[in-house]
Structures are given as C-alpha cells and as structure tokens.
Design an enzyme around this catalytic site. Sequence first.
Site, PDB file in Angstrom:
ATOM      1  N   ARG A  71       0.837  -1.213   0.000  1.00  0.00           N
ATOM      2  CA  ARG A  71       0.000   0.000   0.000  1.00  0.00           C
ATOM      3  C   ARG A  71       0.868   1.259   0.000  1.00  0.00           C
ATOM      4  O   ARG A  71       0.524   2.266  -0.631  1.00  0.00           O
ATOM      5  CB  ARG A  71      -0.956  -0.022   1.196  1.00  0.00           C
ATOM      6  CG  ARG A  71      -2.042   1.037   1.101  1.00  0.00           C
ATOM      7  CD  ARG A  71      -3.104   0.865   2.155  1.00  0.00           C
ATOM      8  NE  ARG A  71      -2.580   1.065   3.494  1.00  0.00           N
ATOM      9  CZ  ARG A  71      -3.285   0.868   4.616  1.00  0.00           C
ATOM     10  NH1 ARG A  71      -4.539   0.477   4.547  1.00  0.00           N
ATOM     11  NH2 ARG A  71      -2.748   1.070   5.796  1.00  0.00           N
ATOM     12  N   LYS A 170      -2.777   7.054   1.400  1.00  0.00           N
ATOM     13  CA  LYS A 170      -2.448   7.471   2.777  1.00  0.00           C
ATOM     14  C   LYS A 170      -1.455   8.621   2.649  1.00  0.00           C
ATOM     15  O   LYS A 170      -0.243   8.428   2.728  1.00  0.00           O
ATOM     16  CB  LYS A 170      -1.859   6.296   3.559  1.00  0.00           C
ATOM     17  CG  LYS A 170      -2.927   5.560   4.359  1.00  0.00           C
ATOM     18  CD  LYS A 170      -2.363   4.537   5.286  1.00  0.00           C
ATOM     19  CE  LYS A 170      -2.123   5.051   6.682  1.00  0.00           C
ATOM     20  NZ  LYS A 170      -3.322   5.274   7.493  1.00  0.00           N
TER      21      LYS A 170
END
Length: 303
Positions: A71, A170
């Site tokens: 991620r 993020k």
Amino acid sequence: MTTTAEKIWTVRKNPFDPNPELRIWMDGVLVPANEAKISVFDHGLLYGDGIFEGIRVYGGRIWKEAEHIQRFFESAKAVRLDVPMTPEGVSQAMNEALEANGVIDGYIRLLCTRGVGLLGISVTKAACPSVIVIADSISLYPQERYETGLRCITSSYVRNHPNSLSPRIKSLNYLNNVMAKLEAYDAGADEAIMLNYEGRVAEATGDNVFIVRNGQLCTPPTSEGILDGITRGVVMELAGQRGYIVEEKQLLRHDIYTADECFLSGTAAEIIAVVMLDKRPIGDGQPGKITRQLQQDFSEARS
Ligand code: PMP
C-alpha cells in the site's frame, strides 16, 4: 536584545517532546529523536506532500508487512512520488528501527516526503524524497473504551471526494480527518463517522466502519471513497472463518442507527465497538456479541 515573545517562546515546554532515547531511522541513519528533524523546506511540511503507513508490531514481528509495504508503494505511485528504496530496503529499514529501539510490541510510522525543495508547489522543485521510520508505541483510544465502546458523532466534514484527494491514498495531508476528529471532541464524543460526498457512510477519521445486522456484517466498499484498510481485510477474513456473511454494501446513517452492532477497525485501534452515534444507542448500547468475538479472534490471530 531578546523580545518578550522570544522569551516566552524559549521557556515553553512541550509535554509531547519525544523520548530522547528513541532512535529514528532517517534516510539510512539512526538519529536520536530530539535531533530527528526535517527541514522547513521539506515539501512534506510545506504542502503535506508525502505518504505514510501505520503498522503494528506484535511479538517482534511486523504484522501484515507485505500488505503495508504494497500500500505504501501504491500511495507513492498515486501521487507520483519515487520512493528512493526497494520494498526489501523498506522492510530492512523498519527492522533496523525496531532493533535499535528494542520494540517487541509497538507501532511503526513509515513515511516518505517529497523532500527538501524550493518554495512553490512544482514537484520539480523537490528532487530528493526522504524516508523516515519511527518505531514507537501508539494508543488511539483510552483502554477503557475497549470495554465500554465508543460514542461517535456524524461529522459535518464530508470525506474527501475520491476524484479529489482519494482517501485510498495514505497521504500526509490528513486535515480532512483532523477537522472531523476536532468536531467529535468539541461535541464530547470519542470519534467521528464521516460521510462521503453523496451522504453515505464512508469511514471514521482513522478507521473503517462495520455494522452487524441479523448476524451478518456490512461495510462500505472502497468505491465509497475510503481507505482500503488492512485491518478491514483481516476482519472480513476472520468473520468468514466464523461463518458470518460479510457484505460490502453502501450504508446510510440510518443503517448504523438501526444496526444490532457497530465497530471500527484499524491498525492502531484494532477492533473497537461503537455504542452510540449522535447520542442514539446502537443495539442495546453495549459492545455487541459478534464484535467481542471478533476482537477475541483478532487477538488470537496476531499472537
Ligand atoms: N481509514 C483511515 C482514514 C485510516 O487512516 C486508516 C488507518 N489508520 C484506516 C481507515 C484503517 O486502515 P488500516 O486497517 O490499514 O490501518
């Protein structure tokens, strides 16, 4: 001559000063926490231009390491940031930070900023991204909330539009979430549920949302504009192993108000019950049975 303002400034003591014993991994060097500083010209600071991961360490092992590293690189790709390391190098850096600080059970904050550059947004004005690894501990909610459950409000701050700053990234720009969290505190609540631009349930400020209804779990799909939470994936797996149906489904606030149970999932929070939304009790106003089972399953899975 020192001005009064300067004198006041120098005597201020921040109660959150880092533990000076802590060593931070910064671009390949382990630096004492009180010397671990980034430049005022770092675009991570100037523009929130960077990405991060929050990762748990249980029993000396990095939990869901491959998923977090994946991620991390996906977030970087989405904002066209070249992480100056390989995934293996990132893993090694995290292990070095853990070892330097003797962390067995804790939390890693891994981040990459666009780096030091000239003033001005252009990414060509920052050529050397920086990678930082902090290995420390975290406590997102007070321990007693794991027994009593959280009281939440619905935030008036709409979660970022997925075609704007996608919540799947993020990024170091968390002001959308910070504002919602402040709103929750102002209302005397623990946490905020954020709605997406179409008014449906998105996520909490740093956690994903699940509801339980008639023994079945529901959570919004990532297309609702939420982070594809790694703990969310673990919850879906654990619930499946127990034989519960888990449906990724659009949710309205109504669905939370009328649910039997509600809980949040996240790396820092793990699994925590929500017992109230907008002062309305959810179910019987106590952490639900399935939530407690999943908390138990989660603590067994990570050990
Ligand atoms: N949503 C947001 C906005 C988050 O920041 C996080 C992580 N703190 C989550 C959900 C949960 O994701 P994960 O389970 O991967 O920690």
